[in-house]
Design a protein around this motif. Structure first.
Motif, PDB file in Angstrom:
ATOM      1  N   LEU A  39       0.825  -1.212   0.000  1.00  0.00           N
ATOM      2  CA  LEU A  39       0.000   0.000   0.000  1.00  0.00           C
ATOM      3  C   LEU A  39       0.857   1.259   0.000  1.00  0.00           C
ATOM      4  O   LEU A  39       0.333   2.370   0.003  1.00  0.00           O
ATOM      5  CB  LEU A  39      -0.924   0.006   1.231  1.00  0.00           C
ATOM      6  CG  LEU A  39      -2.024  -1.068   1.231  1.00  0.00           C
ATOM      7  CD1 LEU A  39      -2.722  -1.099   2.575  1.00  0.00           C
ATOM      8  CD2 LEU A  39      -3.019  -0.808   0.105  1.00  0.00           C
ATOM      9  N   ARG A  40       2.178   1.075   0.039  1.00  0.00           N
ATOM     10  CA  ARG A  40       3.088   2.223   0.131  1.00  0.00           C
ATOM     11  C   ARG A  40       4.089   2.190  -1.016  1.00  0.00           C
ATOM     12  O   ARG A  40       4.529   1.121  -1.426  1.00  0.00           O
ATOM     13  CB  ARG A  40       3.853   2.164   1.465  1.00  0.00           C
ATOM     14  CG  ARG A  40       2.942   2.369   2.637  1.00  0.00           C
ATOM     15  CD  ARG A  40       3.538   1.871   3.940  1.00  0.00           C
ATOM     16  NE  ARG A  40       2.718   2.353   5.040  1.00  0.00           N
ATOM     17  CZ  ARG A  40       1.553   1.793   5.396  1.00  0.00           C
ATOM     18  NH1 ARG A  40       1.111   0.723   4.774  1.00  0.00           N
ATOM     19  NH2 ARG A  40       0.840   2.323   6.372  1.00  0.00           N
ATOM     20  N   ASP A  47       6.228   4.126   9.252  1.00  0.00           N
ATOM     21  CA  ASP A  47       5.857   2.945   8.466  1.00  0.00           C
ATOM     22  C   ASP A  47       6.704   1.739   8.886  1.00  0.00           C
ATOM     23  O   ASP A  47       6.201   0.620   9.016  1.00  0.00           O
ATOM     24  CB  ASP A  47       6.068   3.200   6.970  1.00  0.00           C
ATOM     25  CG  ASP A  47       5.111   4.250   6.428  1.00  0.00           C
ATOM     26  OD1 ASP A  47       3.947   4.281   6.866  1.00  0.00           O
ATOM     27  OD2 ASP A  47       5.543   5.048   5.567  1.00  0.00           O
ATOM     28  N   GLN A 181      -4.513   6.302  11.949  1.00  0.00           N
ATOM     29  CA  GLN A 181      -5.794   6.976  12.121  1.00  0.00           C
ATOM     30  C   GLN A 181      -6.659   6.181  13.088  1.00  0.00           C
ATOM     31  O   GLN A 181      -6.377   5.022  13.386  1.00  0.00           O
ATOM     32  CB  GLN A 181      -6.499   7.092  10.771  1.00  0.00           C
ATOM     33  CG  GLN A 181      -5.722   7.950   9.788  1.00  0.00           C
ATOM     34  CD  GLN A 181      -6.360   7.926   8.408  1.00  0.00           C
ATOM     35  OE1 GLN A 181      -7.127   7.045   8.081  1.00  0.00           O
ATOM     36  NE2 GLN A 181      -6.013   8.915   7.603  1.00  0.00           N
ATOM     37  N   ARG A 356      -4.550  -1.446  12.941  1.00  0.00           N
ATOM     38  CA  ARG A 356      -4.261  -0.513  11.855  1.00  0.00           C
ATOM     39  C   ARG A 356      -4.330  -1.225  10.500  1.00  0.00           C
ATOM     40  O   ARG A 356      -4.829  -0.670   9.518  1.00  0.00           O
ATOM     41  CB  ARG A 356      -2.874   0.098  12.051  1.00  0.00           C
ATOM     42  CG  ARG A 356      -2.524   1.038  10.926  1.00  0.00           C
ATOM     43  CD  ARG A 356      -1.232   1.757  11.138  1.00  0.00           C
ATOM     44  NE  ARG A 356      -0.972   2.610   9.987  1.00  0.00           N
ATOM     45  CZ  ARG A 356       0.051   3.423   9.883  1.00  0.00           C
ATOM     46  NH1 ARG A 356       0.915   3.512  10.869  1.00  0.00           N
ATOM     47  NH2 ARG A 356       0.233   4.150   8.816  1.00  0.00           N
ATOM     48  N   HIS A 359      -7.819  -1.652   9.416  1.00  0.00           N
ATOM     49  CA  HIS A 359      -8.344  -0.367   8.943  1.00  0.00           C
ATOM     50  C   HIS A 359      -7.841  -0.064   7.535  1.00  0.00           C
ATOM     51  O   HIS A 359      -8.611   0.345   6.651  1.00  0.00           O
ATOM     52  CB  HIS A 359      -7.908   0.730   9.922  1.00  0.00           C
ATOM     53  CG  HIS A 359      -8.388   2.093   9.538  1.00  0.00           C
ATOM     54  ND1 HIS A 359      -9.709   2.465   9.654  1.00  0.00           N
ATOM     55  CD2 HIS A 359      -7.738   3.172   9.038  1.00  0.00           C
ATOM     56  CE1 HIS A 359      -9.844   3.716   9.244  1.00  0.00           C
ATOM     57  NE2 HIS A 359      -8.666   4.167   8.862  1.00  0.00           N
ATOM     58  N   GLU A 360      -6.550  -0.300   7.313  1.00  0.00           N
ATOM     59  CA  GLU A 360      -5.964  -0.003   5.999  1.00  0.00           C
ATOM     60  C   GLU A 360      -6.553  -0.880   4.905  1.00  0.00           C
ATOM     61  O   GLU A 360      -6.773  -0.440   3.783  1.00  0.00           O
ATOM     62  CB  GLU A 360      -4.440  -0.225   6.047  1.00  0.00           C
ATOM     63  CG  GLU A 360      -3.698   0.885   6.742  1.00  0.00           C
ATOM     64  CD  GLU A 360      -2.197   0.750   6.601  1.00  0.00           C
ATOM     65  OE1 GLU A 360      -1.501   1.679   6.997  1.00  0.00           O
ATOM     66  OE2 GLU A 360      -1.720  -0.297   6.095  1.00  0.00           O
ATOM     67  N   THR A 363      -9.817   0.707   3.961  1.00  0.00           N
ATOM     68  CA  THR A 363      -9.932   2.102   3.515  1.00  0.00           C
ATOM     69  C   THR A 363      -8.862   2.568   2.561  1.00  0.00           C
ATOM     70  O   THR A 363      -9.049   3.561   1.861  1.00  0.00           O
ATOM     71  CB  THR A 363      -9.869   3.042   4.748  1.00  0.00           C
ATOM     72  OG1 THR A 363      -8.596   2.860   5.399  1.00  0.00           O
ATOM     73  CG2 THR A 363     -10.985   2.767   5.719  1.00  0.00           C
ATOM     74  N   ARG A 364      -7.725   1.898   2.516  1.00  0.00           N
ATOM     75  CA  ARG A 364      -6.586   2.530   1.857  1.00  0.00           C
ATOM     76  C   ARG A 364      -6.315   1.960   0.472  1.00  0.00           C
ATOM     77  O   ARG A 364      -6.411   0.755   0.256  1.00  0.00           O
ATOM     78  CB  ARG A 364      -5.321   2.344   2.728  1.00  0.00           C
ATOM     79  CG  ARG A 364      -4.179   3.222   2.268  1.00  0.00           C
ATOM     80  CD  ARG A 364      -3.137   3.313   3.356  1.00  0.00           C
ATOM     81  NE  ARG A 364      -1.951   3.962   2.821  1.00  0.00           N
ATOM     82  CZ  ARG A 364      -0.938   4.376   3.551  1.00  0.00           C
ATOM     83  NH1 ARG A 364      -0.950   4.232   4.845  1.00  0.00           N
ATOM     84  NH2 ARG A 364       0.097   4.938   2.989  1.00  0.00           N
ATOM     85  N   THR A 365      -5.953   2.836  -0.434  1.00  0.00           N
ATOM     86  CA  THR A 365      -5.472   2.417  -1.749  1.00  0.00           C
ATOM     87  C   THR A 365      -4.008   2.827  -1.850  1.00  0.00           C
ATOM     88  O   THR A 365      -3.514   3.583  -1.018  1.00  0.00           O
ATOM     89  CB  THR A 365      -6.259   3.094  -2.875  1.00  0.00           C
ATOM     90  OG1 THR A 365      -6.235   4.497  -2.654  1.00  0.00           O
ATOM     91  CG2 THR A 365      -7.692   2.607  -2.912  1.00  0.00           C
ATOM     92  N   GLU A 367      -0.752   4.565  -2.178  1.00  0.00           N
ATOM     93  CA  GLU A 367      -0.532   6.007  -2.101  1.00  0.00           C
ATOM     94  C   GLU A 367       0.193   6.523  -3.349  1.00  0.00           C
ATOM     95  O   GLU A 367       0.898   5.776  -4.033  1.00  0.00           O
ATOM     96  CB  GLU A 367       0.300   6.337  -0.865  1.00  0.00           C
ATOM     97  CG  GLU A 367       1.686   5.759  -0.921  1.00  0.00           C
ATOM     98  CD  GLU A 367       2.389   5.879   0.411  1.00  0.00           C
ATOM     99  OE1 GLU A 367       3.618   5.756   0.413  1.00  0.00           O
ATOM    100  OE2 GLU A 367       1.737   6.100   1.440  1.00  0.00           O
TER     101      GLU A 367
END
Ligand code: SF4
Ligand code: SF4
Length: 370
Positions: A39-40, A47, A181, A356, A359-360, A363-365, A367
């Motif tokens: 995701l990074r 991180d 978050q 976390r 959660h990622e 929600t996360r795409t 970056e």
């Protein structure tokens, strides 16, 4: 990359290896670390701390890696992650003056255990007759003739609350440092399930790799379960005993009593689990050996607490009860005192990382490039 200038050496090494892994991605099915990494596109110190605590140290990625030593990339993710994990515990500890306790954990926990047992022996002798340590004081209320219930509950309640508060401060600092978050209840529940089953200690389904590149048929996971659930059962037995005491029923209880059954099962877990984990550590492949005195000292303290508790249960109606009670309470007191400054904290840090990650995932795409 400018962030590298502010990284610690352990963070910089994890960032270096994650940059190689992010280009390779061969291990993406092994655990949560690699999907979180993907995701990074770049990694800062936060991180690196997060990924290090998400790693369960199963060893699988080392054996799968075509860039492991002697390749010049020298990729060894389990070892790099373990080194950074230990650093995060020390960096976030409260109070900060105790940061050195992690590196010298074995030494100071040994001292704390010896001093604690000596203090309980001295306290029992001072509060009773000198011969009380070897006098037959069994029967209902026998424990509390050695030490009043209010003193026992107050002392152990205080040290336990201190330990939880100190760990809470450290984990909060860790959480803020990784710029995580807020997470929702569904993600906390997912983290509970992942932690309770040790989902990511299975090398992507192959099993934990410990002594060689052959999967270990999950014995580390089994022994970890014995340890964790043994501790949980002992804790439940202590809480239940407090309830029965308030209802007017004093310990020691008969063998069929729920407090004794929970405590005995927990004690077995606290002996079998740590001994099994110590045996697994002893035969771990030197290439992924991350043993520190901290982990071994924690396991020995758990094991000795379990052994002394089982001996107390078996010999509580004999003249040895007083001295065994002093030994058991002394060891448990030192164990509680050591909680914020040793391996015990890994469960809290890993739980935060799992929450976390949950959660990622939702929600996360990936970056954008900085
Ligand atoms: S550990 Fe090795 S094989 Fe696995 S993703 Fe990283 S570089 Fe690739
Ligand atoms: S959990 Fe296992 S596979 Fe994943 S990074 Fe850690 S050692 Fe490697």
């Amino acid at each position: 990359m400018s962030e590298l200038e502010t990284l610690t050496p352990a963070q910089a090494e994890v960032v270096r290896q994650m940059q190689v892994c992010n280009a390779c991605r061969y291990c993406e099915g092994l655990c949560a670390v690699f999907p979180a990494m993907e995701l990074r596109r770049a990694f800062d110190g936060g991180d690196a701390d997060y990924l290090a605590n998400l790693c369960h140290n199963c060893g699988a990625c080392y054996y799968d890696c075509q860039y492991a030593p002697p390749h010049e990339f020298a990729i060894n993710v389990p070892v790099a992650m373990a080194a950074l994990r230990d650093e995060t515990y020390a960096r976030n500890v409260w109070p900060a003056a105790f940061a050195g306790a992690f590196a010298k954990h074995g030494l100071w926990v040994t001292f704390a255990a010896a001093a604690s047992v000596a203090l309980f022996v001295a306290g029992f002798v001072a509060a009773n007759a000198p011969g009380a340590l070897f006098a037959p004081v069994g029967g209902a209320g026998g424990f509390y003739r050695m030490m009043p219930h209010w003193a026992m509950a107050g002392l152990f309640g205080a040290v336990f609350l201190y330990a939880i508060a100190a760990i809470g401060v450290g984990v909060r600092k860790f959480w803020r440092g990784t710029e995580a978050q807020a997470v929702g209840w569904a993600e906390v529940w997912q983290a509970c399930r992942d932690a309770a089953t040790l989902k990511y200690l299975d090398g992507g389904g192959m099993g934990c790799m410990n002594a060689s590149e052959r999967p270990e048929t999950d014995r580390r996971r089994l022994y970890h379960h014995f340890t964790f659930y043994g501790f949980a059962l002992c804790f439940a037995a202590t809480c239940l005993a407090t309830v029965f005491h308030e209802l007017g029923m004093q310990a020691p209880y008969p063998l069929w009593h729920p407090v004794v059954i929970l405590g005995a099962l927990g004690g077995i877990g606290l002996v079998v689990g740590p001994l099994g984990l110590l045996a697994q550590r002893a035969k771990r492949d030197a290439d992924i050996q991350t043993n520190t005195g901290m982990g071994a000292a924690f396991l020995w303290m758990l094991c000795l607490s379990g052994v002394s508790g089982m001996l107390l249960l078996a010999l509580r109606d004999t003249p040895a009860m007083g001295s065994l009670l002093a030994l058991h309470l002394g060891l448990v007191f030192a164990l509680f005192l050591s909680f914020p400054y040793g391996k015990f904290v890994h469960g809290f840090y890993r739980f935060a990382a799992l929450a976390r990650y949950a959660h990622e995932r939702r929600t996360r795409t990936v970056e954008a490039v900085d």
